[in-house]
Design a protein around this motif. Structure first.
Motif, PDB file in Angstrom:
ATOM      1  N   ASN A  19       0.825  -1.213   0.000  1.00 13.72           N
ATOM      2  CA  ASN A  19       0.000   0.000   0.000  1.00 13.72           C
ATOM      3  C   ASN A  19       0.857   1.260   0.000  1.00 13.72           C
ATOM      4  O   ASN A  19       0.507   2.268  -0.634  1.00 13.72           O
ATOM      5  CB  ASN A  19      -0.938   0.002   1.207  1.00 13.72           C
ATOM      6  CG  ASN A  19      -2.067  -1.003   1.078  1.00 13.72           C
ATOM      7  OD1 ASN A  19      -2.418  -1.398  -0.034  1.00 13.72           O
ATOM      8  ND2 ASN A  19      -2.634  -1.419   2.195  1.00 13.72           N
ATOM      9  N   LEU A  23       0.959   4.141  -2.812  1.00 10.00           N
ATOM     10  CA  LEU A  23       0.656   5.511  -2.420  1.00 10.00           C
ATOM     11  C   LEU A  23       1.714   6.495  -2.901  1.00 10.00           C
ATOM     12  O   LEU A  23       1.384   7.612  -3.348  1.00 10.00           O
ATOM     13  CB  LEU A  23       0.531   5.576  -0.893  1.00 10.00           C
ATOM     14  CG  LEU A  23      -0.084   6.830  -0.274  1.00 10.00           C
ATOM     15  CD1 LEU A  23      -1.449   7.127  -0.865  1.00 10.00           C
ATOM     16  CD2 LEU A  23      -0.201   6.654   1.238  1.00 10.00           C
ATOM     17  N   ARG A  26       1.392   8.294  -6.128  1.00  8.50           N
ATOM     18  CA  ARG A  26       0.413   9.382  -6.220  1.00  8.50           C
ATOM     19  C   ARG A  26       0.968  10.704  -5.721  1.00  8.50           C
ATOM     20  O   ARG A  26       0.268  11.726  -5.742  1.00  8.50           O
ATOM     21  CB  ARG A  26      -0.842   9.035  -5.403  1.00  8.50           C
ATOM     22  CG  ARG A  26      -1.645   7.856  -5.938  1.00  8.50           C
ATOM     23  CD  ARG A  26      -2.735   7.458  -4.946  1.00  8.50           C
ATOM     24  NE  ARG A  26      -3.434   8.606  -4.398  1.00  8.50           N
ATOM     25  CZ  ARG A  26      -4.133   8.583  -3.253  1.00  8.50           C
ATOM     26  NH1 ARG A  26      -4.184   7.473  -2.528  1.00  8.50           N
ATOM     27  NH2 ARG A  26      -4.745   9.672  -2.828  1.00  8.50           N
ATOM     28  N   GLN A 234       2.187   1.294   9.492  1.00  4.18           N
ATOM     29  CA  GLN A 234       0.889   1.937   9.327  1.00  4.18           C
ATOM     30  C   GLN A 234       0.996   3.441   9.506  1.00  4.18           C
ATOM     31  O   GLN A 234       0.349   4.213   8.782  1.00  4.18           O
ATOM     32  CB  GLN A 234      -0.135   1.371  10.316  1.00  4.18           C
ATOM     33  CG  GLN A 234      -1.539   1.949  10.099  1.00  4.18           C
ATOM     34  CD  GLN A 234      -2.544   1.469  11.124  1.00  4.18           C
ATOM     35  OE1 GLN A 234      -2.188   0.973  12.187  1.00  4.18           O
ATOM     36  NE2 GLN A 234      -3.834   1.623  10.815  1.00  4.18           N
ATOM     37  N   TRP A 237       2.344   4.955   6.408  1.00  2.00           N
ATOM     38  CA  TRP A 237       1.264   4.995   5.416  1.00  2.00           C
ATOM     39  C   TRP A 237       0.306   6.159   5.689  1.00  2.00           C
ATOM     40  O   TRP A 237      -0.115   6.862   4.759  1.00  2.00           O
ATOM     41  CB  TRP A 237       0.501   3.677   5.412  1.00  2.00           C
ATOM     42  CG  TRP A 237      -0.646   3.670   4.440  1.00  2.00           C
ATOM     43  CD1 TRP A 237      -0.611   3.370   3.112  1.00  2.00           C
ATOM     44  CD2 TRP A 237      -2.008   4.011   4.742  1.00  2.00           C
ATOM     45  NE1 TRP A 237      -1.861   3.506   2.556  1.00  2.00           N
ATOM     46  CE2 TRP A 237      -2.740   3.905   3.530  1.00  2.00           C
ATOM     47  CE3 TRP A 237      -2.677   4.396   5.894  1.00  2.00           C
ATOM     48  CZ2 TRP A 237      -4.108   4.166   3.455  1.00  2.00           C
ATOM     49  CZ3 TRP A 237      -4.038   4.662   5.824  1.00  2.00           C
ATOM     50  CH2 TRP A 237      -4.741   4.540   4.627  1.00  2.00           C
ATOM     51  N   MET A 238      -0.021   6.392   6.966  1.00  2.00           N
ATOM     52  CA  MET A 238      -0.957   7.469   7.324  1.00  2.00           C
ATOM     53  C   MET A 238      -0.365   8.839   7.000  1.00  2.00           C
ATOM     54  O   MET A 238      -1.067   9.728   6.514  1.00  2.00           O
ATOM     55  CB  MET A 238      -1.328   7.368   8.807  1.00  2.00           C
ATOM     56  CG  MET A 238      -2.185   6.152   9.138  1.00  2.00           C
ATOM     57  SD  MET A 238      -2.385   5.857  10.923  1.00  2.00           S
ATOM     58  CE  MET A 238      -3.447   7.243  11.374  1.00  2.00           C
ATOM     59  N   ASN A 241      -0.428   9.210   3.255  1.00  2.00           N
ATOM     60  CA  ASN A 241      -1.796   9.423   2.790  1.00  2.00           C
ATOM     61  C   ASN A 241      -2.202  10.881   2.946  1.00  2.00           C
ATOM     62  O   ASN A 241      -2.871  11.460   2.071  1.00  2.00           O
ATOM     63  CB  ASN A 241      -2.765   8.516   3.554  1.00  2.00           C
ATOM     64  CG  ASN A 241      -4.117   8.414   2.900  1.00  2.00           C
ATOM     65  OD1 ASN A 241      -4.233   8.126   1.708  1.00  2.00           O
ATOM     66  ND2 ASN A 241      -5.156   8.665   3.673  1.00  2.00           N
ATOM     67  N   GLN A 242      -1.790  11.501   4.057  1.00  2.00           N
ATOM     68  CA  GLN A 242      -2.057  12.935   4.231  1.00  2.00           C
ATOM     69  C   GLN A 242      -1.361  13.753   3.142  1.00  2.00           C
ATOM     70  O   GLN A 242      -1.953  14.673   2.565  1.00  2.00           O
ATOM     71  CB  GLN A 242      -1.583  13.403   5.605  1.00  2.00           C
ATOM     72  CG  GLN A 242      -2.426  12.923   6.771  1.00  2.00           C
ATOM     73  CD  GLN A 242      -2.118  13.708   8.034  1.00  2.00           C
ATOM     74  OE1 GLN A 242      -2.020  14.942   8.009  1.00  2.00           O
ATOM     75  NE2 GLN A 242      -1.959  13.018   9.141  1.00  2.00           N
ATOM     76  N   ALA A 244      -0.436  12.783   0.167  1.00  2.00           N
ATOM     77  CA  ALA A 244      -1.075  12.525  -1.129  1.00  2.00           C
ATOM     78  C   ALA A 244      -2.385  13.294  -1.271  1.00  2.00           C
ATOM     79  O   ALA A 244      -2.750  13.734  -2.371  1.00  2.00           O
ATOM     80  CB  ALA A 244      -1.327  11.030  -1.298  1.00  2.00           C
ATOM     81  N   GLU A 245      -3.095  13.477  -0.162  1.00  2.00           N
ATOM     82  CA  GLU A 245      -4.378  14.177  -0.177  1.00  2.00           C
ATOM     83  C   GLU A 245      -4.234  15.674   0.077  1.00  2.00           C
ATOM     84  O   GLU A 245      -5.240  16.389   0.118  1.00  2.00           O
ATOM     85  CB  GLU A 245      -5.323  13.564   0.852  1.00  2.00           C
ATOM     86  CG  GLU A 245      -5.694  12.113   0.542  1.00  2.00           C
ATOM     87  CD  GLU A 245      -6.576  11.494   1.611  1.00  2.00           C
ATOM     88  OE1 GLU A 245      -6.830  12.171   2.644  1.00  2.00           O
ATOM     89  OE2 GLU A 245      -7.012  10.344   1.437  1.00  2.00           O
TER      90      GLU A 245
END
Length: 391
Positions: A19, A23, A26, A234, A237-238, A241-242, A244-245
């Motif tokens: 994952n 990610l 992106r 994890q 990843w978190m 993810n922030q 990427a967003e």
């Protein structure tokens, strides 16, 4: 074993790594430079090297090892102060074990003990208080150090000493606070950080709210992370993810331990016993405003710095030792000039090679670093190295 084995599951780790790899594709920034994520806590650094987490991550993610080891950031002058206190007649000096071998400018506490000083290793400040009760004709000093993680135990011990009327007990207070430290790192021009893995143990006491300025003012994501391999993966990843967003938030991966509002009884004890110092000296970071605490005036009789003369000298680190640069994340441990040669866990030159949470000790023990390659690279980098070594 509950809360251990399930956080070391290889199959789940592979899913998280897959994952993460998906990610990063992106995130446009990954195409131009590595993303730099700092783990503030030394416990995280130790786990990262122990479980080979850096090797699991894609090349475009660089983990930067921060100043989250309280033993490691203690300046050499404060170690000298400890030795001076320990060598006073009639004093029993008590300390956690990982502080015994931290070098001062003249000697370590372990060397002072070998020379006759009454220095005893304890597992908690309550052990030191028990020694004071058992030795009413001696003065007992406890070497209090650590971030907000260990402040409550020191505060509660002082409150117990007050309640029991134990007058031969004092603490040499070197407790430090995490928030000014992170701010000093963020204000440093030497670093370009993209996100943080927040310290789990500190956050267990202070909660998540104090970190909000990192997301709001500095626009950096922070995820409070646990210490097992899956916790760290994890949390990475978190953070990604922030990024990427396009978000910058404070998130809590370690919810099974860390309450968002912190531990109110612990914070109440800390507030009652301690007050902020105007400034405190850190190894590698210099003086940071309001980053340390001292005892409130009402508890001055338990303050070793007020009961006894303390030299309180500023001592520069040995020039060859680059602990300061490693603590700031400016270099990796193996890039230090003395790593693995003059400085090893058996013969430490700097505190980062002593503490169990020190980045240098973690890399030396678990980092899969080939010291022969490190030495060859150093020789090749010397200006007068033979041409065949430089090719």
């Amino acid at each position: 074993m509950k809360f251990v084995d399930e956080f070391r599951d290889p199959a789940k780790a592979r899913v998280l790594v897959d994952n993460i790899n998906t990610l990063v594709r992106r995130i446009p920034l990954c195409a131009t430079r590595p993303l730099q994520l700092m783990e503030v806590c030394g416990g995280h650094t130790h786990s990262i090297f122990k479980y080979g987490i850096e090797q699991m991550l894609p090349d475009c993610i660089e983990l930067v090892h921060g100043p989250g080891c309280p033993v490691c950031v203690l300046p050499m002058g404060r170690v000298d102060d400890c030795v001076a206190l320990a060598e006073r007649p009639n004093i029993i000096f008590t300390t956690f074990g990982d502080a015994m071998r931290v070098p001062g400018s003249r000697k370590s506490l372990l060397q002072a003990k070998a020379e006759g000083a009454d220095i005893r290793m304890v597992y908690s400040p309550m052990d030191a208080l028990r020694i004071a009760r058992d030795n009413p004709d001696r003065e007992v000093v406890f070497f209090a150090l650590g971030f907000e993680t260990t402040m409550p135990s020191t505060a509660l011990t002082i409150l117990r000493a007050e309640a029991e009327g134990v007058e031969n007990f004092a603490v040499f207070c070197n407790h430090i606070t995490i928030i000014p430290t992170i701010k000093a790192i963020l204000d440093s021009p030497e670093l370009t950080l993209d996100g943080f893995l927040g310290p789990g143990h500190v956050s267990m006491v202070i909660g998540s709210e104090p970190y909000q300025f990192i997301a709001r003012h500095y626009r950096k994501p922070l995820v409070i992370a646990g210490f097992e391999p899956l916790d760290i993966l994890q949390s990475v990843w978190m953070v990604l993810n922030q990024i990427a967003e396009g978000r910058s938030d404070v998130e809590n991966q370690y919810q099974r331990v860390v309450p968002d509002r912190g531990n109110n009884p612990a914070l109440a004890a800390v507030s009652k016993v301690f007050q902020l110092r105007a400034f405190f000296e850190w190894r590698g970071l210099g003086s940071i405003d309001h980053s340390g605490v001292r005892l409130q005036d009402g508890y001055a009789r338990f303050d070793a710095e007020r009961k006894y003369p303390v030299p309180n000298l500023k001592i520069a680190d040995p020039k060859a030792c680059q602990c300061g640069e490693v603590l700031k994340g400016a270099i990796k441990p193996w890039q230090c000039k003395v790593f693995g040669t003059a400085c090893t866990p058996e013969t430490p030159m700097g505190s980062l090679m002593v503490s169990s949470e020190g980045a240098c000790a973690a890399v030396y023990s678990y980092g899969r670093i080939d010291l022969v390659d490190v030495l060859r690279a150093r020789e090749a980098a010397k200006p007068n190295a033979p041409r065949e070594q430089q090719t």
